[in-house]
Motif scaffolding. Structure first.
Motif, short mmCIF file in Angstrom:
data_model
loop_
_atom_site.label_atom_id
_atom_site.label_comp_id
_atom_site.label_asym_id
_atom_site.label_seq_id
_atom_site.Cartn_x
_atom_site.Cartn_y
_atom_site.Cartn_z
N GLU A 91 -31.73 5.21 36.00
CA GLU A 91 -31.77 5.98 34.76
C GLU A 91 -32.68 5.33 33.71
O GLU A 91 -33.18 6.00 32.81
N ILE A 92 -32.90 4.05 33.85
CA ILE A 92 -33.75 3.32 32.89
C ILE A 92 -35.19 3.83 32.94
O ILE A 92 -35.89 3.82 31.93
N GLU A 93 -35.62 4.32 34.09
CA GLU A 93 -36.99 4.83 34.22
C GLU A 93 -37.27 5.94 33.21
O GLU A 93 -38.39 6.08 32.72
N TYR A 94 -36.26 6.74 32.89
CA TYR A 94 -36.44 7.86 31.95
C TYR A 94 -36.70 7.39 30.53
O TYR A 94 -37.15 8.16 29.69
N LEU A 95 -36.41 6.13 30.25
CA LEU A 95 -36.62 5.60 28.91
C LEU A 95 -38.07 5.17 28.67
O LEU A 95 -38.45 4.92 27.53
N ALA A 96 -38.86 5.05 29.72
CA ALA A 96 -40.28 4.67 29.62
C ALA A 96 -40.47 3.33 28.90
O ALA A 96 -41.34 3.19 28.05
N LEU A 97 -39.64 2.35 29.23
CA LEU A 97 -39.72 1.03 28.57
C LEU A 97 -41.12 0.42 28.61
O LEU A 97 -41.56 -0.12 27.60
N PRO A 98 -41.84 0.49 29.73
CA PRO A 98 -43.18 -0.11 29.73
C PRO A 98 -44.11 0.48 28.67
O PRO A 98 -44.97 -0.20 28.13
N ASP A 99 -43.90 1.76 28.34
CA ASP A 99 -44.72 2.40 27.32
C ASP A 99 -44.29 1.99 25.91
O ASP A 99 -45.09 2.03 24.98
#
Length: 159
Positions: A91-99
């Motif tokens: 689910e963390i992928e949906y947060l776009a942390l790298p961006d």
């Protein structure tokens, strides 16, 4: 997680605020801090105190329901992530942390074990535990930059 490094006793909220201010004074950019511990041990209280110590004057919300809160400060972006409610680390992928997490960033992650494999590696891990009516926090530096900061922090408290 190896928490064999310094332990700080935090008997009350004023001590949490003092510890957060001392850490804020030595944080480099970018930097990742994992905040671990049982419910109610002070992770969010510490995160709020750290964000305020970095100069944020608005309301510091708990990200428990929204997962992520972002704070723009002069020269720094703070991302406060709380993974307590996620069902899968993916689910963390949906947060776009790298961006969102750039060279000026500070990432604070509560419940990091729930995001294993999908989070940036920590520079510093803080483990909060109960100590009577107060709390204790164990510090574990994971990078050279974090070791330098923990040393500077220790020296500041030893004065």
């Amino acid at each position: 997680m190896n928490f064999a490094e310094p332990v700080r006793v935090l008997p009350d909220e004023a001590a949490v605020e003092s510890f957060a201010a001392a850490l804020a004074a030595v944080l480099p950019r970018p930097f990742v801090i994992y905040l671990s511990g049982d419910l109610g041990t002070g992770k969010t209280t510490f995160a709020r105190a750290l964000i305020r110590s970095l100069g944020y004057r608005g309301r510091v919300k708990s990200p428990t329901y929204g997962l992520l809160e972002s704070y723009r400060l002069p020269g720094r972006t703070v991302l406060h992530l709380d993974l307590y409610r996620i069902e899968s680390p993916a689910e963390i992928e949906y947060l776009a942390l790298p961006d969102l997490f750039g060279d000026d960033g500070l990432l604070l992650v509560e419940w990091p074990e729930r995001g294993e494999g999908f989070l940036p590696a920590p520079d510093l891990e803080l483990r909060f535990d109960y100590d009577g009516a107060g709390r204790v926090v164990a510090l574990s530096a994971r990078t050279g930059a974090a070791r330098d900061r923990v040393r500077a922090l220790q020296q500041g408290f030893d004065k």
